[in-house]
Design a protein around this motif. Structure first.
Motif, PDB file in Angstrom:
ATOM      1  N   GLU A  27      18.826  22.894  15.052  1.00 51.23           N
ATOM      2  CA  GLU A  27      18.788  21.521  15.568  1.00 51.23           C
ATOM      3  C   GLU A  27      19.142  20.530  14.458  1.00 51.23           C
ATOM      4  OE1 GLU A  27      18.210  18.789  18.712  1.00 51.23           O
ATOM      5  OE2 GLU A  27      18.150  20.976  18.792  1.00 51.23           O
ATOM      6  N   ARG A  28      18.521  20.702  13.291  1.00 58.37           N
ATOM      7  CA  ARG A  28      18.813  19.808  12.164  1.00 58.37           C
ATOM      8  C   ARG A  28      20.257  19.953  11.695  1.00 58.37           C
ATOM      9  NH1 ARG A  28      13.883  21.987  10.454  1.00 58.37           N
ATOM     10  NH2 ARG A  28      14.942  23.211   8.835  1.00 58.37           N
ATOM     11  N   ASP A  29      20.703  21.210  11.587  1.00 58.12           N
ATOM     12  CA  ASP A  29      22.055  21.464  11.073  1.00 58.12           C
ATOM     13  C   ASP A  29      23.127  20.873  11.977  1.00 58.12           C
ATOM     14  OD1 ASP A  29      20.984  22.788   8.932  1.00 58.12           O
ATOM     15  OD2 ASP A  29      21.519  24.804   9.607  1.00 58.12           O
ATOM     16  N   THR A  30      22.936  20.967  13.282  1.00 63.46           N
ATOM     17  CA  THR A  30      23.967  20.473  14.202  1.00 63.46           C
ATOM     18  C   THR A  30      24.061  18.948  14.189  1.00 63.46           C
ATOM     19  OG1 THR A  30      22.378  20.618  16.043  1.00 63.46           O
ATOM     20  CG2 THR A  30      23.914  22.456  15.749  1.00 63.46           C
ATOM     21  N   LYS A  31      22.998  18.282  13.744  1.00 63.77           N
ATOM     22  CA  LYS A  31      23.056  16.816  13.618  1.00 63.77           C
ATOM     23  C   LYS A  31      23.909  16.402  12.423  1.00 63.77           C
ATOM     24  CE  LYS A  31      18.603  15.951  15.851  1.00 63.77           C
ATOM     25  NZ  LYS A  31      17.177  15.554  15.674  1.00 63.77           N
ATOM     26  N   HIS A  32      24.053  17.303  11.460  1.00 61.55           N
ATOM     27  CA  HIS A  32      24.843  17.020  10.248  1.00 61.55           C
ATOM     28  C   HIS A  32      25.859  18.150  10.055  1.00 61.55           C
ATOM     29  CE1 HIS A  32      21.693  14.050   9.441  1.00 61.55           C
ATOM     30  NE2 HIS A  32      20.820  15.010   9.664  1.00 61.55           N
ATOM     31  N   ALA A  33      26.569  18.479  11.108  1.00 60.06           N
ATOM     32  CA  ALA A  33      27.401  19.687  11.140  1.00 60.06           C
ATOM     33  C   ALA A  33      28.434  19.730  10.020  1.00 60.06           C
ATOM     34  CB  ALA A  33      28.080  19.827  12.505  1.00 60.06           C
ATOM     35  N   LEU A  34      29.157  18.640   9.811  1.00 62.73           N
ATOM     36  CA  LEU A  34      30.204  18.654   8.784  1.00 62.73           C
ATOM     37  C   LEU A  34      29.606  18.810   7.393  1.00 62.73           C
ATOM     38  CD1 LEU A  34      33.169  18.448   7.998  1.00 62.73           C
ATOM     39  CD2 LEU A  34      32.879  15.962   7.860  1.00 62.73           C
ATOM     40  N   TYR A 411      27.013  19.571  20.965  1.00 60.44           N
ATOM     41  CA  TYR A 411      25.553  19.632  20.870  1.00 60.44           C
ATOM     42  C   TYR A 411      25.191  18.921  19.581  1.00 60.44           C
ATOM     43  CZ  TYR A 411      20.783  21.330  20.817  1.00 60.44           C
ATOM     44  OH  TYR A 411      19.411  21.398  20.801  1.00 60.44           O
ATOM     45  N   ASN A 412      24.557  17.769  19.683  1.00 62.84           N
ATOM     46  CA  ASN A 412      24.437  16.866  18.537  1.00 62.84           C
ATOM     47  C   ASN A 412      25.835  16.621  17.997  1.00 62.84           C
ATOM     48  OD1 ASN A 412      21.618  16.641  18.799  1.00 62.84           O
ATOM     49  ND2 ASN A 412      21.278  18.508  17.604  1.00 62.84           N
TER      50      ASN A 412
END
Length: 562
Positions: A27-34, A411-412
């Motif tokens: 969840e956290r990673d997908t919010k800051h995917a790049l 997703y995010n």
């Protein structure tokens, strides 16, 4: 509850709880995917800057994603072959600095089989998703029906061979299963010894036998839905022998297994007349919707399906009465790419922290100054199709997987994708580019109209006529007479025109002749699978190629024509 059952419940509760932790990280990673994905790239380059390829491309001085794209070329497997041969002999620090734990053997559906190096780091990254999130998401979707019981896992831990440098060669799942060791018996019904058996039919038979003994089976899992269907078909064909084995507590003498393995398996069995009587009655009533009768606690089927695999769905549903099917992940030998949060819906969240991704628009026209321009994880457009490139922890850099995916949402800030097709599994004789999904849709529509059941299919382009045409080879469960076959052929032509407008256009403009449908003898695709297995493909990861790509397969198909 027996001791094994207690341990199983504790283990599954622990795995599901750990899955919540992994899910929170995703969840956290997908919010800051790049940002996460760029850190993965930098970590890979840092770990491998002292390798031969790291020095060649000056990994030490690559500071940004653009630097990386400018310095390192886009690659395919051919680029790595000589490097991998040296690594297979035991040479160190060639493509990466980490030790090779094993070489993964790909299925070879698009041509020659590949040896893909795998490291402990790569396996550990993949395993936290495969082991924890798979169970967590299944539980989240089905918690009101959930039972903490063992499942049937159709998998193996057979090491195909060893390289000259004594490094194991196996499928990616075999490598992962071997690492689980003694936990297997508490999670799955099949004893460890079953997963070491090389003969495909015998292995499936034994997977079923031990699952049938477990009335409280919770789930059935296989790498691909085709292996789940194979399992049900083996059960139907051998149900009398299976009931006899359960009644006597002895393994069938006709199975192709070593004597010491047979003795060990017999030690796990004991006569169970009550269960044998119960199964005998169920089988006498027929096999439609039999799964829920055999295993009243069965909650779901966990297996990769969708796209090119959807041709098997209807028959699995015949046995299970539409038990929920959960397609948990999108992964390849080279990388674990996406996880699916949804049972009954197939779309995958791209995982930002497993590998570094690039996405190449399928039209290949996005070039500047002759250079191919790839997109980063945050630059994809919904509805567009892309070929996936990965840079992983096992020595592959800007590597073209050959998989084409379509973006269906975000997703995010991480894309949600569906698998479309393999690039080399396309019939393209007049720029019509007929892919697997279009072929499968045409076949499914056709067999529904005629209420037929197909075992499998394969195709090839035919230039022996002018203009050229497709030949579609199909093995039907029940052979068709010549008149019916001709009617099916005409309908298949209609359906293919509907699923691929470019094919319809090519036919209208006389650039292609009408397709030809060829019926194959019963058992032809079993021979194809056996041939692939003997070439080194894991028996539970066999994917029948959709276009004939090897001479040995062409010969089997030729001999199988009716």
């Amino acid at each position: 509850m027996c001791f094994t059952g207690i341990i199983s419940k504790v283990l599954y509760k622990t795995i599901i709880s750990a899955g919540a932790i992994v899910d929170n990280k995703l969840e956290r990673d997908t919010k800051h995917a790049l940002n996460v994905n760029e850190k993965v790239l930098k970590n890979i380059l840092k770990r491998n800057e002292e390798s031969e390829i790291g020095k060649k491309y000056d990994f030490k001085n690559i500071k940004t994603i653009d630097d990386y794209k400018n310095k390192v070329p886009i690659t395919k497997y051919d680029y790595y072959e000589e490097y991998i041969k040296r690594m297979a002999k035991g040479e160190k620090k060639v493509l990466m600095c980490d030790e090779v734990e094993y070489f993964g053997h790909t299925s070879g559906t698009t041509g020659k089989q590949k040896l893909i190096p795998s490291t402990k780091k790569a396996r550990m990254i993949a395993s936290k998703y495969m082991a924890f999130l798979l169970n967590r998401y299944a539980y989240d979707n089905l918690k009101y029906e959930w039972k903490y019981g063992r499942g049937l896992l159709i998998a193996d831990i057979v090491m195909t061979s060893y390289t000259e440098g004594n490094i194991p060669v196996c499928s990616a799942t075999s490598g992962g299963m071997k690492a689980m060791g003694k936990m297997i018996k508490y999670l799955y019904t099949s004893p460890y010894e079953v997963m070491t058996i090389k003969d495909k039919e015998s292995s499936l038979y034994l997977h079923i036998l031990f699952a049938l003994k477990e009335r409280g089976l919770t789930f059935i899992s296989g790498v691909f839905i085709s292996s789940v269907l194979d399992m049900f078909r083996i059960m139907e064909e051998n149900h009398l022998d299976l009931v006899k084995d359960i009644r006597t507590g002895k393994v069938n003498r006709n199975l192709v297994i070593d004597d010491d393995v047979r003795e060990k398996l017999n030690s796990y069995l004991e006569p169970d007349a009550m269960r044998a009587d119960e199964l005998e009655k169920i089988f006498k009533d027929g096999f439609r919707a039999c799964a829920r009768k055999i295993w009243p606690s069965l909650v779901y089927i966990g297996t990769v399906t969708g796209a090119n695999f959807s041709i098997y769905d209807d028959k699995v549903n015949y046995y299970t009465n539409y038990l929920p099917i959960y397609s948990p992940c999108y992964a390849a030998t080279e990388a674990t790419i996406g996880m699916n949060k949804n049972v009954g819906i197939i779309k995958y969240i791209v995982i930002p922290d497993t590998v570094f991704y690039e996405f190449l628009p399928v039209d290949m026209e996005n070039k500047q100054g002759g250079k191919i321009i790839t997109k980063n994880i945050d630059e994809l457009e919904i509805g567009e199709k892309y070929e996936v490139l990965v840079t992983n922890y096992s020595g592959l850099y800007r590597y073209r997987l050959g998989d084409v995916v379509r973006v269906v949402g975000y997703y995010n800030n991480s894309p949600e994708i569906v698998f479309e097709y393999r690039k080399n599994q396309v019939l393209n004789m007049a720029s019509e580019k007929t892919n697997e999904m279009q072929l499968v849709a045409a076949l499914r529509n056709t067999v529904k109209i005629f209420e037929l059941e197909i075992i499998d299919y394969i195709t090839e382009p035919d230039n022996n006529v002018s203009p050229g045409r497709y030949i579609i080879y199909v093995e039907f469960k029940d052979p068709l007479d010549a008149f019916t076959l001709k009617r099916v052929e005409k309908q298949l032509e209609i359906e293919l025109k509907r699923t691929n407008i470019a094919y319809d256009r090519a036919r209208y403009n006389f650039k292609l002749s009408p397709l030809k449908l060829v019926q194959l003898k019963k058992g032809t695709f079993n021979k194809v699978k056996e041939s692939m297995y003997h070439k080194g493909v894991s028996k539970n990861q066999i994917k029948v190629p959709r276009v004939i790509n090897k001479e040995n397969i062409r010969q089997i198909i030729k001999e199988g024509r009716m």
